[in-house]
Design an enzyme around this catalytic site. Structure first.
Site, PDB file in Angstrom:
ATOM      1  N   CYS A 132       0.682  -0.509  -0.087  1.00 38.29           N
ATOM      2  CA  CYS A 132       0.044  -0.243   0.144  1.00 38.29           C
ATOM      3  C   CYS A 132       0.928   1.391   0.379  1.00 38.29           C
ATOM      4  O   CYS A 132       1.646   1.331   0.897  1.00 38.29           O
ATOM      5  CB  CYS A 132      -0.873   0.428   1.589  1.00 38.29           C
ATOM      6  SG  CYS A 132      -2.103  -1.640   0.939  1.00 38.29           S
ATOM      7  N   GLU A 133       0.259   2.083  -0.820  1.00 40.43           N
ATOM      8  CA  GLU A 133       0.851   2.996  -0.836  1.00 40.43           C
ATOM      9  C   GLU A 133       1.301   3.799   0.831  1.00 40.43           C
ATOM     10  O   GLU A 133       2.429   4.652   0.855  1.00 40.43           O
ATOM     11  CB  GLU A 133       0.644   4.239  -1.802  1.00 40.43           C
ATOM     12  CG  GLU A 133       0.608   6.122  -1.862  1.00 40.43           C
ATOM     13  CD  GLU A 133      -0.034   6.484  -2.888  1.00 40.43           C
ATOM     14  OE1 GLU A 133      -0.172   8.166  -2.598  1.00 40.43           O
ATOM     15  OE2 GLU A 133      -0.473   6.002  -3.698  1.00 40.43           O
TER      16      GLU A 133
END
Length: 148
Positions: free
Chosen positions: A58-59
């Protein structure tokens, strides 16, 4: 320590979210609505923000904690450092909270983003992160099926 309660999947369903978003014709309005959803998410206690509960890919940092109730239903709580990601997680939560392991294995948790007209607004990294979240939910369901 217990996982906190939340309104998603019971008081706030994916149908409720779809209705809210349909009233918001512009992306900026939908974005604000997703941020509003994030404010209704509980905060995941620090004790659950472990490496085992963190979703990689995930960012922004994301954690998923869950338990299987005596009735055989999942209770999930998600956390993210990003309000927009937390709002997107609320959308996933609204469709998986209270499900049985088999129901989760059979469900495409990401299809909702196409159905709501949000998929084309998601960056590649955000889509990748949501895919990792959906996979973690599926993994928990598969594990519960194999180890009741």
């Amino acid at each position: 320590m217990q996982l906190p309660a939340h309104p998603f999947g019971t008081d706030i369903t994916v149908e409720d979210i779809a209705e809210r978003l349909q009233k918001s014709p512009h992306w900026e309005d939908r974005y604000r609505e997703i941020v509003r959803l994030s404010r209704q998410m509980p905060t995941l206690p620090e004790a659950f923000r472990t490496t085992e509960n963190e979703i990689f890919g995930c960012e922004n940092r994301v954690w998923i904690a869950h338990k299987l109730t005596k009735q055989g239903q999942f209770h999930f709580v998600f956390e993210s450092e990003s309000r927009i990601v937390k709002g997107l997680l609320a959308i996933i939560l609204s469709q998986c909270e209270g499900d049985s392991p088999q129901a989760l294995v059979d469900k495409d948790l990401l299809a909702v983003f196409n159905d709501l007209g949000l998929a084309h607004h998601l960056s590649a990294t955000r889509h990748s992160g949501l895919t990792a979240v959906a996979q973690a939910i599926n993994n928990a369901a598969v594990a519960a099926l194999h180890h009741p």
